[in-house]
Enzyme design. Structure first.
Site, PDB file in Angstrom:
ATOM      1  N   SER A  40      -8.470  15.203  14.310  1.00 36.42           N
ATOM      2  CA  SER A  40      -9.581  16.126  14.134  1.00 36.42           C
ATOM      3  C   SER A  40     -10.535  15.607  13.064  1.00 36.42           C
ATOM      4  O   SER A  40     -10.093  15.110  12.025  1.00 36.42           O
ATOM      5  CB  SER A  40      -9.061  17.500  13.712  1.00 36.42           C
ATOM      6  OG  SER A  40     -10.131  18.336  13.304  1.00 36.42           O
ATOM      7  N   VAL A  60      -2.097  12.421  -1.107  1.00 38.94           N
ATOM      8  CA  VAL A  60      -1.511  12.241  -2.431  1.00 38.94           C
ATOM      9  C   VAL A  60      -0.568  11.028  -2.475  1.00 38.94           C
ATOM     10  O   VAL A  60      -0.099  10.655  -3.533  1.00 38.94           O
ATOM     11  CB  VAL A  60      -0.733  13.497  -2.884  1.00 38.94           C
ATOM     12  CG1 VAL A  60      -1.657  14.687  -2.948  1.00 38.94           C
ATOM     13  CG2 VAL A  60       0.443  13.779  -1.956  1.00 38.94           C
ATOM     14  N   LYS A  86       1.698  -1.994  -8.811  1.00 42.81           N
ATOM     15  CA  LYS A  86       2.705  -1.099  -9.379  1.00 42.81           C
ATOM     16  C   LYS A  86       3.979  -1.903  -9.612  1.00 42.81           C
ATOM     17  O   LYS A  86       4.649  -2.306  -8.659  1.00 42.81           O
ATOM     18  CB  LYS A  86       2.980   0.073  -8.433  1.00 42.81           C
ATOM     19  CG  LYS A  86       4.129   0.971  -8.878  1.00 42.81           C
ATOM     20  CD  LYS A  86       4.465   1.996  -7.818  1.00 42.81           C
ATOM     21  CE  LYS A  86       5.724   2.760  -8.175  1.00 42.81           C
ATOM     22  NZ  LYS A  86       6.130   3.709  -7.120  1.00 42.81           N
ATOM     23  N   TYR A 102      20.799  -0.792  -8.913  1.00 40.62           N
ATOM     24  CA  TYR A 102      20.109  -0.837 -10.198  1.00 40.62           C
ATOM     25  C   TYR A 102      19.285   0.410 -10.449  1.00 40.62           C
ATOM     26  O   TYR A 102      19.098   0.842 -11.599  1.00 40.62           O
ATOM     27  CB  TYR A 102      19.242  -2.096 -10.305  1.00 40.62           C
ATOM     28  CG  TYR A 102      17.934  -2.059  -9.563  1.00 40.62           C
ATOM     29  CD1 TYR A 102      16.793  -1.486 -10.125  1.00 40.62           C
ATOM     30  CD2 TYR A 102      17.818  -2.601  -8.277  1.00 40.62           C
ATOM     31  CE1 TYR A 102      15.587  -1.457  -9.443  1.00 40.62           C
ATOM     32  CE2 TYR A 102      16.614  -2.566  -7.596  1.00 40.62           C
ATOM     33  CZ  TYR A 102      15.507  -1.993  -8.176  1.00 40.62           C
ATOM     34  OH  TYR A 102      14.329  -1.957  -7.501  1.00 40.62           O
TER      35      TYR A 102
END
Length: 511
Positions: free
Chosen positions: A36, A44, A75, A454
């Site tokens: 749409s 987010v 990151k 880890y």
């Protein structure tokens, strides 16, 4: 043959699915995507796992080309701020622990170091690069861990052998637009229209979707990428949704897009800052920060959450529009029902504490290709898909609940409740052992869920509520090898922090 796929819904989930299926099957399978023009995406999911590299490499996309078009940044880790309630922080990196004499450096840290030095800087190289705001690549494009570089080709999550040292932050809307261009050029039929009805055949399966301007769009296999609405899987087929809010009560978020003029402030990590009734994410993109407060409406109102977020992330910027989001936390009992497969938020979602939204999409798409049906619609294929998707989401649920139960913070009603709230059965069996010693490969969640040993160790040591001791065996072993590993790690970290360019410098060079 099943050779006609219709995807309902766009955004990141829809276009990741469309481009991947076309790359996998080429012209042997037609792909139509209906979205749409009026329904906005949640947008987010701007932080990822390092395994998203498999997706981009599968599509043959070079980060030097797509990153600048998606306001992307690197990151290296997640920085957990104030989860002990004392203002301290630690990093959850993309980095496996080194091993000496059969035991991880985390085990040796407990034996040799005690509380003399933060465990993350003692056991990992990545936190040093995060603190120095370094790029993982030199200006010539080479990776600091050169042995891990190079394209993975058409590989999948199942073939992950080495831990790649970084993931990405990106603008989800810009990535969806970028993938739209790739998909359309690659043969995806793009129908920009509103779905007005969903048709079903005599079996109760989906036969078509009716659109306002383009009539009926028919297909054999339908993929539901309609987000939390679950238009096909839930509203049409009635599949039951299993809520996780009994153990993960955060069910709302409010988000802001905060412009950032000074690019030298780009941090190569996501930050998760614990707040009175939840936590705030900070995701540094090129040109702005994505930030949001994830909270439970049992402990905080939307108005209070917005005030808290504005004061934290954008004081004096009342002109910035806040996006309030109701999150559906949990998963469908089955993500594949009949001839409909739910991918993304329509399948399942947990709060974005460990950036798992894009990971869930990628995993689901890969499993769809591996379990792609023919006209027999083999039940075992469908069951296999549902089992793998469910176990991944359930495993992440266990890992996220650990974050709250293991956090030392207990200074507000929200955080006090984290210590007495019910927890999943498997985690209840895990915690008594983890409270006395660090886990090993045989004691963490046994099914693939994206997090390795880890990660479990990092959260237990970093969050601080549980204080496992050293393994008794280490008292009988020569620590010389471990001391040498610690010294080599520190020297390498200092060398890399000095040699690598700042994150903003490298990202600017791409533009």
């Amino acid at each position: 043959m099943i050779n006609d796929v219709v995807i309902v819904g766009g955004g990141t989930a829809g276009w990741m699915t469309a481009t991947y299926l076309k790359r996998a099957f080429g012209d042997r399978v037609s792909v139509t995507l209906v979205e749409s023009p009026r329904i906005p995406t949640i947008g987010v999911g701007e932080a990822t796992f390092s395994t998203v590299r498999h997706f981009f490499d599968y599509l043959g996309l070079d980060e030097r080309e797509w990153m600048p078009q998606c306001s992307a940044s690197y990151k290296l880790a997640i920085r957990f701020q104030n989860w002990r309630g004392d203002g301290t922080h630690f990093y959850h990196p993309f980095e496996r622990l080194r091993v000496s004499n059969g035991f991880t450096l985390a085990d040796w840290h407990l034996q040799l170091n005690g509380a003399a030095e933060p465990f993350d800087r003692h056991c990992y190289l990545t936190p040093w690069l995060c603190e120095a705001r370094r790029s993982p690549r030199l200006l010539d494009g080479s990776l600091f861990a050169s042995g891990l570089d190079g394209s993975l080709g058409r590989s999948t999550l199942d073939e992950q052998r080495a831990q790649f040292p970084y993931a990405y932050h990106f603008d989800a809307a810009q990535l969806a637009a970028y993938l739209t261009g790739i998909g359309v050029r690659g043969g995806v039929r793009h129908v920009l229209d509103d779905v007005t009805a969903v048709g079903r055949d005599e079996r109760g399966w989906i036969s078509h979707v009716s659109t306002k301007e383009h009539g009926d769009v028919t297909g054999q296999l339908f993929v539901d990428c309609t987000g939390f609405r679950g238009l096909l899987i839930n509203q049409t087929l009635g599949e039951r949704f299993r809520s996780f809010t009994d153990v993960l009560p955060n069910n709302r978020a409010v988000a802001l897009r905060v412009p950032r003029e000074e690019q030298e402030l780009i941090n190569p990590y996501t930050t998760a800052t614990a707040m009175d009734a939840g936590w705030i994410w900070t995701i540094p993109l090129y040109g702005r920060n994505g930030t949001g407060y994830v909270y439970s409406d049992e402990y905080c109102s939307p108005e209070e959450a917005e005030r808290t977020l504005r004061a934290f992330a954008a004081p004096g910027r009342d002109d910035l529009e806040a996006n309030h989001i109701r999150m559906r936390i949990g998963r469908n009992e089955r993500s594949w029902v009949g001839n409909c497969v739910a991918v993304g938020l329509s399948s399942g979602f947990v709060e974005p504490l460990e950036s798992t939204g894009i990971f869930f999409i990628q995993h689901a798409i890969e499993q769809l290709v591996k379990h792609f049906p023919d006209e027999r619609w083999e039940p075992r294929l469908i069951d296999g898909y549902n089992d793998r998707v469910a176990r991944v989401i359930d495993g992440v649920r266990e890992f996220l609940v650990l974050h709250y139960r293991a956090a030392a913070r207990a200074d507000t009603p929200f955080w006090k409740e984290t210590k007495v709230r019910p927890i999943p059965e498997w985690l209840a069996e895990f915690l008594p052992v983890a409270a006395t010693r660090l886990p090993d490969e045989s004691t963490i969640y046994p099914y693939y869920h994206g997090f390795e040993l880890y990660s479990w160790i990092t959260m237990l040591l970093g969050l601080g509520h549980y204080k496992p001791g050293p393994r008794p065996a280490l008292a009988h072993l020569d620590p010389a090898g471990a001391r040498a590993e610690f010294a080599d790690l520190r020297a390498g970290a200092q060398r890399m922090a000095a040699a690598l360019p700042a994150a903003h410098e490298y990202l600017t060079s791409l533009r």
